[in-house]
Design a protein around this motif. Structure first.
Motif, mmCIF file in Angstrom:
data_model
loop_
_atom_site.group_PDB
_atom_site.id
_atom_site.type_symbol
_atom_site.label_atom_id
_atom_site.label_comp_id
_atom_site.label_asym_id
_atom_site.label_seq_id
_atom_site.Cartn_x
_atom_site.Cartn_y
_atom_site.Cartn_z
ATOM 1 N N UNK A 73 0.996 -1.201 0.027
ATOM 2 C CA UNK A 73 0.005 -0.049 -0.055
ATOM 3 C C UNK A 73 0.933 1.256 -0.047
ATOM 4 N N UNK A 74 0.923 1.868 -1.093
ATOM 5 C CA UNK A 74 1.787 3.054 -1.177
ATOM 6 C C UNK A 74 1.172 4.367 -1.043
ATOM 7 N N UNK A 75 1.983 5.516 -0.831
ATOM 8 C CA UNK A 75 1.434 6.732 -0.409
ATOM 9 C C UNK A 75 2.330 7.526 -1.583
ATOM 10 N N UNK A 76 1.493 8.535 -2.338
ATOM 11 C CA UNK A 76 1.990 9.522 -2.994
ATOM 12 C C UNK A 76 1.509 11.026 -2.720
ATOM 13 N N UNK A 77 2.417 11.799 -2.968
ATOM 14 C CA UNK A 77 1.803 13.283 -2.762
ATOM 15 C C UNK A 77 0.891 14.097 -3.657
ATOM 16 N N UNK A 78 0.229 14.776 -3.456
ATOM 17 C CA UNK A 78 -0.702 15.381 -4.399
ATOM 18 C C UNK A 78 0.063 16.064 -5.457
ATOM 19 N N UNK A 79 1.240 16.517 -4.984
ATOM 20 C CA UNK A 79 2.159 17.250 -6.020
ATOM 21 C C UNK A 79 2.181 16.026 -7.206
ATOM 22 N N UNK A 80 2.818 14.990 -6.938
ATOM 23 C CA UNK A 80 3.222 13.945 -7.665
ATOM 24 C C UNK A 80 2.073 13.493 -8.589
ATOM 25 N N UNK A 81 0.818 13.505 -7.675
ATOM 26 C CA UNK A 81 -0.564 13.225 -8.647
ATOM 27 C C UNK A 81 -0.576 14.094 -9.723
ATOM 28 N N UNK A 82 -0.297 15.241 -9.392
ATOM 29 C CA UNK A 82 -0.594 16.359 -10.582
ATOM 30 C C UNK A 82 0.562 16.093 -11.731
#
Ligand SMILES: *Cc1c(COP(=O)(O)O)cnc(C)c1O
Length: 321
Positions: free
Chosen positions: A252-261
């Motif tokens: 289960x990974x976490x990504x930042x909102x910025x990387x989602x952008x």
């Protein structure tokens, strides 16, 4: 509540066949080159309401008792679950009241109303919307639907994973964006039955990690919900999907909102695809965890394409690459 079974997912597929055709899944060489893997993008953004949840909404409303159907249903969401129930309600003639946070994406609110459902804007976040939905269920005697702990939603959503494993039977992994966890729970039951060697990897925003932290803790926890990514914006774990994910998820990974952008821009520039933030979270996970997927055959679910006006503006003239 017992875990949803593959039999329930197969039943949902029979039920949905008359309403929703399979969505396309394509692989894009330029995107593959960028990500270092063979990536299959499952296009749930091509659903009639622009998100995968409609599979669950249709399955739920089609299976309601006559009594619940005539009472109508009330539920709460940041938007796509609302659109999903609104679409199903219109198709099947069931009254739907959807409570959405006061600051909900105006495009999603407009879509719900255009489908003929009642959108009620209430609360600062999903928890506030839930409280009001529970109040309406009591006072208007409507059938209350939890967007997470409802087995028909998970069974319906599971049909998208049936399509993925039928199209590419030898996948190494499927990457699933998570809010409440219905999608990842559905991926778990389908791959366990039909593609046991395929890893299921969940991904959530680091700015709203309740599902991630619940999975790691082995118990439902609440967490601050600070993400701008609507589909992933939940502040607590949901019991039924958590139990289904517990033993099956490889990671289960976490990504930042910025990387989602960045991932949204990459899908636009390399895959002809308009994804909302949640729909791009799987690609963000591939960007940030190259080594875990290098050279593999990986399906990522583009869960939705309902980008807000602010997200569209933020796509900007620059493209990732
Ligand atoms: C709801 C939603 C998600 C998260 O799905 P869950 O089943 O709640 O985990 C991801 N992407 C989009 C576009 C969504 O609408």
């Amino acid at each position: 509540m017992e875990p949803v079974t593959i039999t329930e997912v197969l039943a949902a597929r029979r039920l949905l066949a008359a309403h929703l055709p399979p969505t396309p899944m394509w692989t894009y060489p330029a995107l593959n080159a960028e990500l270092g893997a063979t990536v299959y993008v499952k296009h749930e953004n091509a659903q009639p309401v622009g998100a995968f949840k409609v599979r669950g909404g249709m399955t739920l409303l089609a299976g309601l008792s006559e009594a619940d159907r005539s009472r109508g249903v009330v539920s709460f969401s940041t938007g796509n679950h609302s659109q999903s129930l609104a679409y199903a309600g219109a198709a099947l003639g069931v009254r739907c009241v959807l409570v959405m946070p006061a600051e909900a994406n105006p495009a999603k609110v407009r879509a719900v109303r255009a489908l003929g459902a009642e959108a009620v804007l209430h609360g600062a976040d999903l928890a506030g919307a839930q409280e009001h939905a529970e109040h309406l269920a009591r006072t208007e005697k409507m059938h209350l639907v939890s967007p997470g702990d409802t087995r028909e939603l998970i069974a319906g959503v599971g049909t998208l994973y049936l399509e993925i494993v039928a199209a590419v039977p030898d996948l190494d992994a499927i990457v699933v964006p998570v809010g409440s966890g219905t999608g990842a729970a559905a991926a778990s039951v389908v791959t366990t039955a039909l593609a046991p060697s395929c890893r299921v990897v969940a991904v959530q925003s680091a700015a709203a990690p309740a599902a991630h932290d619940s999975w790691r803790a082995g118990a439902c926890v609440t967490r601050p919900n600070l993400t701008r990514v609507e589909g992933l914006a939940t502040g607590r774990g949901f019991d039924l999907p958590q139990r289904m994910m517990r033993s099956r998820l490889a990671d289960f990974l976490l990504v930042t909102d910025e990387r989602i952008g960045v991932a949204q821009r990459l899908l636009a520039s390399h895959a002809h695809t308009l994804a909302e933030g949640a729909g791009a979270a799987g690609v963000a996970a591939l960007l940030d965890h190259r080594d875990a997927f290098a050279g593999q055959r990986v399906a990522v679910v583009c869960t939705g394409g309902n980008a807000s006006p602010a997200e569209l503006a933020a796509l900007g003239p620059e493209t990732a690459g």
